[in-house]
Design an enzyme around this catalytic site. Structure first.
Site, short mmCIF file in Angstrom:
data_model
loop_
_atom_site.label_atom_id
_atom_site.label_comp_id
_atom_site.label_asym_id
_atom_site.label_seq_id
_atom_site.Cartn_x
_atom_site.Cartn_y
_atom_site.Cartn_z
N ASP A 70 33.15 -77.89 13.69
CA ASP A 70 34.07 -78.75 12.93
C ASP A 70 34.25 -80.14 13.55
O ASP A 70 35.37 -80.55 13.88
CB ASP A 70 35.43 -78.06 12.74
N ASP B 147 37.76 -75.30 3.53
CA ASP B 147 38.21 -76.56 4.13
C ASP B 147 37.76 -77.85 3.44
O ASP B 147 36.59 -77.97 3.07
CB ASP B 147 37.67 -76.70 5.56
N SER C 135 32.18 -76.95 8.49
CA SER C 135 33.02 -78.14 8.31
C SER C 135 32.62 -79.33 9.17
O SER C 135 32.04 -79.16 10.25
CB SER C 135 34.48 -77.78 8.62
N TRP D 104 43.53 -67.82 5.35
CA TRP D 104 42.47 -66.80 5.39
C TRP D 104 43.03 -65.40 5.14
O TRP D 104 42.31 -64.53 4.66
CB TRP D 104 41.75 -66.85 6.75
N GLN E 2 34.03 -77.12 1.90
CA GLN E 2 33.26 -75.90 2.17
C GLN E 2 33.13 -75.16 0.85
O GLN E 2 34.13 -74.87 0.17
CB GLN E 2 33.99 -75.04 3.21
N TRP F 87 33.57 -70.68 -4.83
CA TRP F 87 34.51 -70.66 -3.69
C TRP F 87 34.64 -72.02 -3.02
O TRP F 87 33.64 -72.71 -2.80
CB TRP F 87 33.99 -69.66 -2.67
C1 FRU Z 1 38.00 -72.96 8.97
C2 FRU Z 1 36.55 -72.57 9.15
C3 FRU Z 1 35.86 -73.58 10.02
C4 FRU Z 1 34.42 -73.44 9.59
C5 FRU Z 1 34.55 -73.14 8.13
C6 FRU Z 1 33.49 -72.22 7.61
O1 FRU Z 1 38.61 -72.53 7.81
O2 FRU Z 1 36.48 -71.27 9.71
O3 FRU Z 1 36.09 -73.41 11.39
O4 FRU Z 1 33.70 -74.61 9.83
O5 FRU Z 1 35.82 -72.58 7.93
O6 FRU Z 1 33.52 -72.16 6.22
#
Ligand code: FRU
Length: 496
Positions: free
Chosen positions: A167, A38, A98, A305, A54, A35
């Site tokens: 983030d 971000d 992130s 998402w 990520q 998977w």
């Molecule tokens: C955004 C998010 C971020 C977080 C990450 C977790 O897509 O929700 O806020 O850091 O993904 O995977």
């Protein structure tokens, strides 16, 4: 190196080998295995572009977050490096979320990310804590900082959530000190962007609320980025739970662009303009870099998402990043164009001028799944406005995806209902575009599993993933009424 990171590195090295070259995009970065969400730590370090992401290597669903890593000379050909971070410390054991990267004056690569810890409560529920943490490395191996976490909820004013605090995006200022912006949920349950400063990149201090949502754009604001662009400053953030407003900000998760002025001494951002960053279906959590030649380049997660269920094939990776896009401000708006490096992937140019389209139309040598198409359309006679124009691609008898344009109301629609998806998720989106007298310019970039459309030379972008079987490689045109079309096509990437 921790056992958790070593296992991830061993796992990905073996798992990657099971994925054939043609089972991946030709020039977009996809998860090495498992998977991806971000983009993280987009930076230029040691003579190469670095991107982290990520990453949950062990399956195609979101899980305990690692940071995947890849490098490139041209932003289009990526080479995987070993995973950079794993959730292996007490302060990030439920995930390395992130964050961003920069180069320290002594030449080390500094990463800042969000450490996540989930604790079970007495009532059986869970409470999460998010803090900002550092890791320092040489472009391949990174060591987490001994004084982590470096920013916690204890540094925040009252009412700021310790659970939604994530983030960090850092940058270095002209005087050699550092700033970062972090997404946060204030007491009213919506979102805000907090500004921090540091003399050295290691000791951080809370400054102020840089921007406050106040219920205007969705709820929690994720993945902020803040940078100068020409004479202006741009704040990008990805709000959750948006409500649409006209043709801006479709429902769900999207990316918001605020353009305004920034007074650096007082840290005051005054917003002048807001717009969506992408008007398609799949684009979220972008991050930018200033390239060595001064260009501001943005790359996003080519997903949403709410549409993560799209998969129809048994691929052992999920998640792609968008094309890197050069940003500028023109006519007060954010413009995006694919990085100029893309031109080096072009071959087999075909050009048609003044094609008359009325009803269905196919053109010799116009087909393919890794293709760039440039279309200029307008009415054949100025007095006779057509009712609809459409281009279909990734097409065979069973499947296609279309872009259709109604000049009467200036609506451009992307529709992938027939692209092969078996899921009840959003498959189409309408966008209001800038067109006069039925004239429109479209630049369409197809890779094996995606389409990116740049309208009117970068004025708007529409992005969508498309997992149609590769043998559906047809491209065709349609007009209700009479359209005059100029077209240039290139094949992109390695020759077949
Ligand atoms: C955004 C998010 C971020 C977080 C990450 C977790 O897509 O929700 O806020 O850091 O993904 O995977």
């Amino acid at each position: 190196m921790s056992q958790t990171l070593r296992e991830a590195r061993n796992y990905e090295e073996v798992a990657e080998k099971a994925i054939g070259e043609k089972e991946r995009p030709a020039f977009h970065l996809s998860a090495r295995t498992g998977w991806m969400n971000d983009p993280n730590g987009f930076s230029y370090y040691g003579g190469k572009y670095h991107i982290f992401y990520q990453y949950h290597p062990y399956d195609c669903h979101w899980g305990p977050m690692h940071w995947g890593h890849a490098v490139s000379d041209d932003l289009l050909h990526w080479e995987y490096l070993p995973a950079a971070l794993a959730p292996d410390e007490s302060y990030d054991r439920n995930g390395c979320f992130s964050g961003s990267a920069l180069t320290l004056p002594d030449g080390r690569h500094l990463l800042m990310y969000t450490g996540v810890v989930r604790r079970q409560q007495q009532n059986g529920g869970y409470q999460e804590t998010q803090t900002q943490c550092l890791a320092v490395g040489d472009g391949t191996d990174y060591e987490k900082y001994e004084n982590n976490p470096v920013i916690t909820a204890a540094d925040l004013p009252q009412g700021c959530s310790a659970e939604d605090f994530r983030d960090p995006k850092m940058w270095r200022t002209a005087d050699g000190s550092y700033r970062c912006v972090v997404g946060n949920r204030p007491a009213d349950g919506t979102g805000q962007i907090l500004l921090f400063s540091s003399p050295d990149g290691f000791a951080w201090k809370y400054e102020k609320v840089l921007a406050y949502n106040g219920g205007r754009f969705g709820r929690m604001w994720e993945c902020p980025d803040f940078f100068p662009l020409g004479k202006d400053w741009v704040l990008l953030t990805s709000p959750q739970d948006m409500l649409p407003s006209g043709f801006e900000y479709h429902n769900g998760n999207g990316t918001l662009c605020l353009i305004g002025d920034f007074e650096e001494e007082t840290g005051t951002f005054t917003q002048r303009w807001d717009q969506a960053v992408d008007y398609g279906i799949d684009f979220y959590a972008p991050q930018t870099i200033q390239a060595p030649d001064g260009r501001r380049i943005m790359i996003g997660w080519m997903q949403n998402w709410d549409t993560c269920d799209f998969r129809t094939q048994n691929l052992s990776w999920f998640g792609q990043l968008s094309l890197p896009r050069e940003l500028s401000i023109e006519n007060g708006r954010l413009y995006q164009r694919p990085v100029r490096e893309l031109e080096m992937l072009r071959h087999d140019r075909v050009e048609y001028k003044g094609v008359s389209v009325s009803g269905d139309c196919k053109l010799d040598r116009i087909k393919g799944r890794t293709v760039e198409l440039e279309l200029s359309i307008g009415p054949e006679a100025d007095t006779d406005l057509y009712r609809k124009f459409a281009v279909r691609f990734a097409q065979n008898e069973q499947f296609w995806t279309s872009l259709s344009f109604h000049p009467g109301d200036s609506i451009l629609k992307i529709d992938r209902k027939f692209s092969g998806s078996r899921r009840a998720i959003i498959h189409q989106r309408r966008s209001l575009v800038n067109s006069k007298d039925g004239r429109l310019h479209l630049r369409i970039i197809l890779d094996r599993f995606s389409v990116e459309v740049f309208v009117n030379d970068g004025e708007q972008a529409l992005t969508a993933i498309v997992y149609t079987p590769q043998e559906a490689d047809g491209i065709s045109f349609y007009a209700d009424g009479k359209v005059r079309m100029d077209l240039v096509k290139y094949d992109l990437g390695p020759r077949a």
